[in-house]
Scaffold this active site. Sequence first.
Site, mmCIF file in Angstrom:
data_model
loop_
_atom_site.group_PDB
_atom_site.id
_atom_site.type_symbol
_atom_site.label_atom_id
_atom_site.label_comp_id
_atom_site.label_asym_id
_atom_site.label_seq_id
_atom_site.Cartn_x
_atom_site.Cartn_y
_atom_site.Cartn_z
ATOM 1 C CD GLU A 300 7.149 -2.315 11.541
ATOM 2 O OE1 GLU A 300 7.618 -1.328 11.283
ATOM 3 O OE2 GLU A 300 5.953 -2.458 10.869
ATOM 4 C CG HIS A 329 37.632 -0.084 4.229
ATOM 5 N ND1 HIS A 329 39.151 -0.239 4.289
ATOM 6 C CD2 HIS A 329 37.100 -1.149 3.264
ATOM 7 C CE1 HIS A 329 39.525 -1.054 3.372
ATOM 8 N NE2 HIS A 329 38.576 -1.457 2.825
ATOM 9 C CE LYS A 443 1.468 4.065 11.161
ATOM 10 N NZ LYS A 443 0.505 2.809 10.358
HETATM 11 O O1 PA5 Z 1 4.709 -3.814 8.293
HETATM 12 C C1 PA5 Z 1 3.800 -2.805 8.485
HETATM 13 O O2 PA5 Z 1 2.708 -3.169 8.859
HETATM 14 C C2 PA5 Z 1 4.236 -1.243 8.714
HETATM 15 O O3 PA5 Z 1 5.847 -0.975 8.522
HETATM 16 C C3 PA5 Z 1 3.459 -0.792 7.484
HETATM 17 O O4 PA5 Z 1 3.943 -1.179 6.222
HETATM 18 C C4 PA5 Z 1 3.886 0.711 7.379
HETATM 19 O O5 PA5 Z 1 3.661 1.629 8.538
HETATM 20 C C5 PA5 Z 1 3.024 1.484 6.454
HETATM 21 O O6 PA5 Z 1 1.920 1.308 6.570
HETATM 22 P P1 PA5 Z 1 0.755 1.089 5.599
HETATM 23 O O7 PA5 Z 1 0.955 0.540 4.130
HETATM 24 O O8 PA5 Z 1 -0.571 0.991 6.242
HETATM 25 O O9 PA5 Z 1 0.719 2.692 4.876
#
Ligand code: PA5
Length: 476
Positions: A300, A329, A443
Site C-alpha cells: 500500500e 512443497h 471505498k
Molecule cells: O494503511 C492504511 O491507511 C489502511 O490500510 C487502513 O489501515 C485501512 O484502510 C483501515 O482504515 P481505518 O483504520 O481508517 O479504518
Amino acid sequence: MENCKHCMAPQISLDVNNMMADAIGEKGVNAARVDALAEVAAKAAKAVESNRGTGWLGWTELPYNQDEIVADIEETAQMIRNEFDAFVVLGIGGSALGPIAVQQALNHLHYNELPDGKRPGPRFYVEDNIDPERMASLFDVIDVKKTCFNVITKSGATAETMSQYLILSTALKNAIGEGWQKHIIATTDCEKGNLIKLAHQEGFKLFYIPSSVGGRFSELSPVGLLPAAVCGIDIRGMLHGAKCMDGRCKSENVWENPALLEAVLQYICMQEKGANIQVVMPYADSLKYMADWFCQLWAESLGKNVTRDGAPCNVGQTPTKALGVTDQHSQLQLYTEGPYDKVVTLMKVGSFRETTEIPHGCEQFADVAFLGGKTLNQLIEAERQGTEYALYKAGRMCQTITLPVVNAQTIGQLIYFFEMATAYAGELLNIDAFNQPGVEESKIASYAVLGNENEKYAKKREEMQHKAERKKQYIL
Ligand code: PA5
C-alpha cells in the site's frame, strides 16, 4: 549474534550476501551499483530524519513519546483481563494486521484453546472481514455479556468496521441494556472522524492514534499496544526494540544502516532488475502473520502511479507471503526455476522457544532412522539452509533476516526496521508512501454501489454507469 550496544538486547540482523552478484552471479546486485546510489540513499535518510514526527512520520516518535499512554493501556488491559472472557478487535488493514501479527509472534500458537489458568489474557479474536458467515460464527464462540470489543479505525469511517460496530453494539444493547458502553473501547484518530464523536457521545473509553500516524504505520500506537497488552505481551519491550532499531537507522551510510540497505537493494530489484515480486518466507509459524503485516505495509505504501512531482509512474513491488517449510512443497519450484521476477526474503529464528526432539525408530529404513535423535529445531533450520542453497544455486536473489529469538524486543525491532525501509524506499522512488488513493477509489465505489446519498457517492454512481458493458461471450 550481536547485542544492542546500549541495552545488550539481542539484535535482529539482515544478511544480503545472496542478493549480491559476487555470490550468485549476473542476476544479483553489483556492490558498485549500491555504492553509486550511496549519495541518493543518504539524501533519503536525511529526508526521513529531518521530517521525523511531522507530516506522516509521526510513527518515528512512537517509541519515545508514549509513557503516559502506555501506563493507561496497561491499566486498561488489567481491567479487561479481570472482567472479560474474550477480547475482540473490530478493524481492517492497518487496524488489524499488526494486532494479528504480534499476537501470533509473541503468544502461544494455540492461545485461544489454552485453559483459562494458562492463558495470560482473555480469548482473542480479530474480525478483519465482513464475511456474514464469519460474523455469525463469532456469536457462536463468544458470550457478548463477557466480551470487550476494541473498535479500531483511524479514519473513524471505514464501512467494514463501522458496520461491525453497528452489529455488535446492537447485540450488546440487547443482551445487557444499561452499561453496554463499558464493553467498547474505541481507538481512533485524535482529531477527526465519526468514531471519536460517537465515543464522546456514548462515553466509550478512548485511545488515540496521532494524526501523523497512518493506519499501516500504527502498530506501535494504541492500535497494536492495547490488544497486545490485553493478551499479556510486554509492550514496553516492543517499544524498546523499536528504539534500538531506530538507533541503528541513524546512519546515512547505506552499508551501516540496515533499513537503508534494504530499501536500496529492493529499489534496485524493482527498478532495474525486474524483480517486482518480493516473497517473504519466515521459517517459523510465529512469524507468518508478520509477513502479512509487512505485505500490506510494502504494497500500500509503494504501489503508486504518480511521483511527488506529479509525473506519471507505475512503481511498487508485489509482496507475497510463503511459509517455511510448508511452502517448500508448494511454491519453491517456481522460485528456483520460474521467471527471474522475484527476490526471496527468508526469516530465520536463531533459537526457538521450544525444543522438540525426534525419537529414534524405523531403524529398518535408513532414510527415516537418521532423523531419530535430532530435533525439529535442527530439521527446520536445515530445510531453511536447503532452500537458501537451492535459490543460490539457481542464481536467485535471496536475503535472510534473523531474529536471534522471537520476543517483544526483536518483534519491535522488526516492525520498526520494515517501517523505516518502507519510508526510505518511498523517498528513493520519489512517491508519497503514506497515501492510498487506489484504496480510496474502491471505498467510494462500494459506497456508491450501496446507495449512499452523499453527493460524492452519487457522482461516483453516475460515473460507474459508463463503465464497459459486460459481454455475454466472456461469461461461461
Ligand atoms: O494503511 C492504511 O491507511 C489502511 O490500510 C487502513 O489501515 C485501512 O484502510 C483501515 O482504515 P481505518 O483504520 O481508517 O479504518
